[in-house]
Design a protein around this motif. Structure first.
Motif, PDB file in Angstrom:
ATOM      1  N   ILE A 170      12.573 -46.346  10.176  1.00  0.00           N
ATOM      2  CA  ILE A 170      12.636 -47.718   9.644  1.00  0.00           C
ATOM      3  C   ILE A 170      14.065 -48.253   9.744  1.00  0.00           C
ATOM      4  N   HIS A 171      15.040 -47.389   9.406  1.00  0.00           N
ATOM      5  CA  HIS A 171      16.423 -47.875   9.364  1.00  0.00           C
ATOM      6  C   HIS A 171      17.092 -47.860  10.726  1.00  0.00           C
ATOM      7  N   ALA A 172      16.564 -47.060  11.644  1.00  0.00           N
ATOM      8  CA  ALA A 172      17.079 -47.122  13.013  1.00  0.00           C
ATOM      9  C   ALA A 172      16.569 -48.401  13.684  1.00  0.00           C
ATOM     10  N   ARG A 173      15.302 -48.703  13.458  1.00  0.00           N
ATOM     11  CA  ARG A 173      14.687 -49.887  14.069  1.00  0.00           C
ATOM     12  C   ARG A 173      15.317 -51.174  13.520  1.00  0.00           C
ATOM     13  N   GLU A 174      15.708 -51.116  12.239  1.00  0.00           N
ATOM     14  CA  GLU A 174      16.307 -52.283  11.602  1.00  0.00           C
ATOM     15  C   GLU A 174      17.549 -52.758  12.372  1.00  0.00           C
ATOM     16  N   VAL A 175      18.348 -51.776  12.859  1.00  0.00           N
ATOM     17  CA  VAL A 175      19.570 -52.167  13.560  1.00  0.00           C
ATOM     18  C   VAL A 175      19.378 -52.157  15.077  1.00  0.00           C
ATOM     19  N   ASN A 176      18.275 -51.609  15.539  1.00  0.00           N
ATOM     20  CA  ASN A 176      18.049 -51.484  16.970  1.00  0.00           C
ATOM     21  C   ASN A 176      16.548 -51.558  17.247  1.00  0.00           C
ATOM     22  N   PRO A 177      16.021 -52.758  17.453  1.00  0.00           N
ATOM     23  CA  PRO A 177      14.551 -52.932  17.561  1.00  0.00           C
ATOM     24  C   PRO A 177      13.939 -52.164  18.723  1.00  0.00           C
ATOM     25  N   ASP A 178      14.749 -51.776  19.717  1.00  0.00           N
ATOM     26  CA  ASP A 178      14.189 -51.089  20.880  1.00  0.00           C
ATOM     27  C   ASP A 178      14.108 -49.577  20.706  1.00  0.00           C
ATOM     28  N   VAL A 179      14.529 -49.081  19.561  1.00  0.00           N
ATOM     29  CA  VAL A 179      14.650 -47.634  19.404  1.00  0.00           C
ATOM     30  C   VAL A 179      13.290 -46.959  19.458  1.00  0.00           C
ATOM     31  N   ARG A 180      13.289 -45.755  20.025  1.00  0.00           N
ATOM     32  CA  ARG A 180      12.051 -45.002  20.136  1.00  0.00           C
ATOM     33  C   ARG A 180      12.282 -43.588  19.608  1.00  0.00           C
ATOM     34  N   PHE A 181      11.343 -43.073  18.840  1.00  0.00           N
ATOM     35  CA  PHE A 181      11.465 -41.706  18.312  1.00  0.00           C
ATOM     36  C   PHE A 181      10.556 -40.772  19.102  1.00  0.00           C
ATOM     37  N   ARG A 182      11.119 -39.643  19.494  1.00  0.00           N
ATOM     38  CA  ARG A 182      10.293 -38.587  20.074  1.00  0.00           C
ATOM     39  C   ARG A 182      10.346 -37.405  19.110  1.00  0.00           C
ATOM     40  N   VAL A 183       9.180 -36.900  18.743  1.00  0.00           N
ATOM     41  CA  VAL A 183       9.115 -35.887  17.689  1.00  0.00           C
ATOM     42  C   VAL A 183       8.511 -34.597  18.219  1.00  0.00           C
ATOM     43  N   ILE A 184       9.143 -33.476  17.908  1.00  0.00           N
ATOM     44  CA  ILE A 184       8.556 -32.162  18.226  1.00  0.00           C
ATOM     45  C   ILE A 184       8.312 -31.415  16.920  1.00  0.00           C
ATOM     46  N   TRP A 185       7.095 -30.932  16.759  1.00  0.00           N
ATOM     47  CA  TRP A 185       6.751 -30.130  15.578  1.00  0.00           C
ATOM     48  C   TRP A 185       6.836 -28.659  15.947  1.00  0.00           C
ATOM     49  N   LEU A 186       7.591 -27.885  15.167  1.00  0.00           N
ATOM     50  CA  LEU A 186       7.757 -26.458  15.490  1.00  0.00           C
ATOM     51  C   LEU A 186       6.856 -25.554  14.663  1.00  0.00           C
ATOM     52  N   PHE A 187       6.320 -26.056  13.563  1.00  0.00           N
ATOM     53  CA  PHE A 187       5.528 -25.228  12.647  1.00  0.00           C
ATOM     54  C   PHE A 187       6.299 -23.997  12.214  1.00  0.00           C
ATOM     55  N   SER A 188       7.556 -24.203  11.918  1.00  0.00           N
ATOM     56  CA  SER A 188       8.426 -23.135  11.417  1.00  0.00           C
ATOM     57  C   SER A 188       9.610 -23.836  10.756  1.00  0.00           C
ATOM     58  N   TRP A 189      10.166 -23.222   9.707  1.00  0.00           N
ATOM     59  CA  TRP A 189      11.365 -23.786   9.086  1.00  0.00           C
ATOM     60  C   TRP A 189      12.620 -23.271   9.778  1.00  0.00           C
ATOM     61  N   PHE A 190      12.497 -22.106  10.387  1.00  0.00           N
ATOM     62  CA  PHE A 190      13.704 -21.465  10.911  1.00  0.00           C
ATOM     63  C   PHE A 190      13.363 -20.643  12.132  1.00  0.00           C
ATOM     64  N   ASP A 191      13.738 -21.096  13.302  1.00  0.00           N
ATOM     65  CA  ASP A 191      13.516 -20.342  14.536  1.00  0.00           C
ATOM     66  C   ASP A 191      14.539 -20.850  15.558  1.00  0.00           C
ATOM     67  N   PRO A 192      15.776 -20.289  15.497  1.00  0.00           N
ATOM     68  CA  PRO A 192      16.865 -20.859  16.304  1.00  0.00           C
ATOM     69  C   PRO A 192      16.519 -21.019  17.781  1.00  0.00           C
ATOM     70  N   SER A 193      15.835 -20.033  18.395  1.00  0.00           N
ATOM     71  CA  SER A 193      15.619 -20.188  19.834  1.00  0.00           C
ATOM     72  C   SER A 193      14.634 -21.305  20.141  1.00  0.00           C
ATOM     73  N   GLN A 194      13.586 -21.438  19.321  1.00  0.00           N
ATOM     74  CA  GLN A 194      12.663 -22.561  19.555  1.00  0.00           C
ATOM     75  C   GLN A 194      13.323 -23.893  19.244  1.00  0.00           C
ATOM     76  N   GLU A 195      14.189 -23.916  18.224  1.00  0.00           N
ATOM     77  CA  GLU A 195      14.884 -25.165  17.901  1.00  0.00           C
ATOM     78  C   GLU A 195      15.784 -25.565  19.077  1.00  0.00           C
ATOM     79  N   ALA A 196      16.421 -24.555  19.696  1.00  0.00           N
ATOM     80  CA  ALA A 196      17.278 -24.843  20.852  1.00  0.00           C
ATOM     81  C   ALA A 196      16.431 -25.360  22.019  1.00  0.00           C
TER      82      ALA A 196
END
Lengths: 357, 310
Positions: free
Chosen positions: A172-198
């Motif tokens: 919401i707040h990114a779009r407020e200052v930049n209407p063209d902004v786009r979010f790409r989301v990846i779900w990892l189904f883990s709180w902590f997994d450094p190699s997958q996060e990388a």
């Protein structure tokens, strides 16, 4: 036979703890979902534990168990702590909820505090949570200004309301200052997994993201962002050491004042169950120092936004807001209720990604 | 579905990177199991390799020395396991699990001074000419040395087991240690060497995580990679080339699902994430459904304690 002896011994110890309160140190236990060295979520809780020790000195005795799996294992650890005569137990992960409630039922004299949960079935269990979405509003604002590709990558953990409303708040707040902004989301189904996060950070960069946000606990994405020459935001702790150029700021979790207050309450015998949700105003959520790469005007407007949220003048979820499918959430000038925030299971309008089931 | 935004060359390149740690740990464990020793301490050896390699690379500023240190650290830990199970004849499973727990704790201790430190970067070894081929060049020939080394290692292990006398002895020890002993082979010595090789590979795989794939030290950073490597050996039915395919498959699924998500393709994340394990279970069911086939694959003396009667 052995177990019975142990139980009666523990019962005796608990009884004694009540009687000889003045002499015995108050025992405080912490149950962590990750390692204390994760430099993220668990590290912040452990830092607060050390502050509790420093504040009370010999009057408290703290202990912790790290990397506890949510479920039966957590229940075992908490039962053990209760049997060892702990007076107060902090269960510091969303998924410990059912276990904390089960153990609380068995040990009515032990006080339990469950972080970020919603289940409160017993008189000796409190809930506490931080309004991280307030911090996410500010980083969304900064990200909207800083992105050149208009693509922001978001590494998410589990699709639970806290994570979902965090994504919405940032968007919401990114779009407020930049209407063209786009979010790409990846779900990892883990709180902590450094190699997958990388790996996730790399995949997002490949899709054009030049600012990364994360709701997972390791600092791996910061290192990747540093190597790729893009920006990222730290999670829970200041992670700037991992990427001095990449790290724009981090949302900090400040637990120590709350922990000290609650331990004091147990010592004074004034502990009452409660259900609190604190943010910038109470100091439970804070931002780490802003990176010099952020231009002066953005810095100023970000701080303005932070002040407005802290003073209660502005709520990050102020209408008009619609769901992704266009159905209205709140109307012009209205503010979303806490109950709705805590049950949020949808993206706001404008996010093109789809939520996993 | 819009898949056009996913670049197959980049996908293949990141797949190889993601698969390398489990492939290295897997090929080490394969040799260990071929000699009849089930070492469940892969995770512990990997993370010890990760932290030792990281520490040495930071201290010396040379990632190559880091990798070498990781090899020795993994080997040292494996030999602890070897002495306990082969000389003191302790139970393999319990000792292996203890080794994992020990490795996780030890690495956290060693790593305390290295949190938040940036390691020196490992140079990419762009093979001249080949790296310039469009698509294929970026996918296959722009990696660091360890990626190529891991493939060479698979080939070497395959050749060792199939064509060399030493490989035959190793297999004999794994299939029937009593018979091998009766023939005059030193069962314990062979097994100790196999265990050490397993530890060396696991350590190298761990260092690949902390020096290349992530690159940083974080406690518990292997996050289960060692267990995937163990599953991989079973999936591969103790065959080196199949292990390579399995590693790329397992690594590929992880990378593919992340890239699909990043590209906004709606996919059932849970199912993809659990698929390596489901496939492993499936393979286990298939190879154990037929007695004769199971006997062909799993080493006959796997997980059995050897005690030479005097």
């Amino acid at each position: 036979m052995k177990r019975r002896a142990l139980l009666s011994g523990a019962a005796l110890a608990l009884g004694l703890a009540g009687a000889a309160h003045a002499d015995d140190p108050t025992k405080v236990g912490f149950v962590y979902v990750g390692p204390v060295g994760d430099y993220g979520w668990t590290a912040t809780h452990d830092a607060a534990r050390l502050e509790v020790e420093e504040h009370f000195g010999d009057a408290v005795e703290t202990s912790y168990v790290e990397s506890v799996a949510e479920g039966a294992d957590a229940e075992r650890v908490m039962t053990q702590m209760a049997l060892q005569g702990h007076d107060l137990i902090f269960a510091t992960s969303f998924g410990f909820g059912p276990d904390a409630n089960n153990v609380a039922a068995q040990f009515p004299d032990v006080k339990f505090e469950h972080a970020t949960g919603y289940q409160q079935d017993h008189e000796n269990l409190s809930l506490y949570n931080a309004r991280f979405y307030e911090g996410r509003a500010v980083i969304g604002h900064i990200a909207g200004h800083m992105t050149e590709t208009n693509t922001i990558g978001y590494i998410a953990s589990y699709p639970i309301p806290e994570v979902i409303h965090g994504i919405n708040s940032a968007y919401i707040h990114a779009r407020e200052v930049n209407p063209d902004v786009r979010f790409r989301v990846i779900w990892l189904f883990s709180w902590f997994d450094p190699s997958q996060e990388a790996d996730a950070a790399n995949a997002l960069i490949e899709q054009g993201a030049d600012v990364l946000m994360q709701h997972t606990d390791s600092s791996a994405p910061i290192s990747i962002a540093q190597d790729a020459g893009i920006y990222a935001f730290g999670q829970a702790s200041d992670m700037s050491e991992f990427g001095p150029d990449a790290h724009l700021t981090a949302i900090l979790d400040i637990w120590a004042p709350y922990y000290i207050e609650r331990v004091q309450a147990v010592m004074d015998g004034t502990w009452e169950p409660q259900d609190i949700w604190h943010g910038f105003a109470e100091g439970m959520v804070e931002l780490s120092p802003l990176n010099d790469a952020i231009p002066e005007d953005v810095r100023a407007s970000a701080m303005e936004l932070r002040e407005a949220i802290a003073s209660g003048e502005y709520h990050p979820f102020t209408g008009p807001l619609n769901r992704q499918d266009g159905t209205p959430i709140v109307g012009e000038g209205e503010v979303i209720s806490d109950a709705d925030l805590l049950a949020m299971d949808y993206y706001v309008e404008g996010i093109t990604a789809e939520l996993p089931d | 579905m819009d898949l056009s935004s996913i670049n197959p060359a980049v996908l293949a390149a990141s797949l190889m990177v993601a698969a390398t740690p489990i492939m290295l740990a897997g090929i080490g464990e394969l040799i260990s199991e071929k000699s009849g020793v089930l070492n469940l301490g892969v995770e512990g050896m990997m993370i010890t390799g990760a932290v030792s390699g990281f520490a040495v690379a930071v201290m010396t500023g040379n990632p190559a020395l880091g990798f070498i240190a990781a090899v020795f650290a993994g080997m040292a830990l494996a030999l602890v396991f070897g002495v306990i199970t082969q000389v003191l004849l302790a139970n393999h499973v319990a000792t292996g699990l203890a080794l994992t727990l020990f490795g996780l704790g030890l690495s956290a201790l060693i790593g305390q001074g290295y949190v938040g430190v940036n390691p020196p970067r490992t140079a990419k070894l762009e093979i001249p000419l080949l790296a310039d081929i469009p698509v294929l060049g970026r996918a296959l020939f722009g990696h660091d040395l360890i990626v190529y080394l891991s493939i060479l290692l698979i080939a070497a292990v395959w050749a060792f087991l199939k064509f060399t006398r030493a490989g035959l002895i190793l297999r004999a020890v794994g299939e029937n240690h009593d018979a091998a002993h009766a023939l005059g082979y030193r069962v314990v010595r062979v097994r100790l060497m196999a265990i050490a090789f397993g530890g060396a590979c696991a350590g190298l795989g761990g260092a690949y995580l902390s020096l290349v794939r992530v690159p940083q030290w974080t406690e518990g950073m292997t996050a289960g990679a060692g267990w995937i490597a163990l599953a991989l050996v079973v999936f591969a039915a103790w065959r080196p080339w199949r292990l390579l395919v399995g590693a790329y498959l397992f690594g590929g699924i992880v990378v593919l699902q992340l890239n699909l998500q990043a590209a906004d393709v709606r996919i059932p994340v849970h199912y993809l994430a659990m698929s390596p394990y489901l496939i492993t279970i499936l393979v286990l069911v298939i190879i154990s459904s037929d007695r004769s086939r199971a006997a062909l694959n799993a080493p006959g003396s796997l997980n059995r304690t050897f005690h030479a009667a005097q």
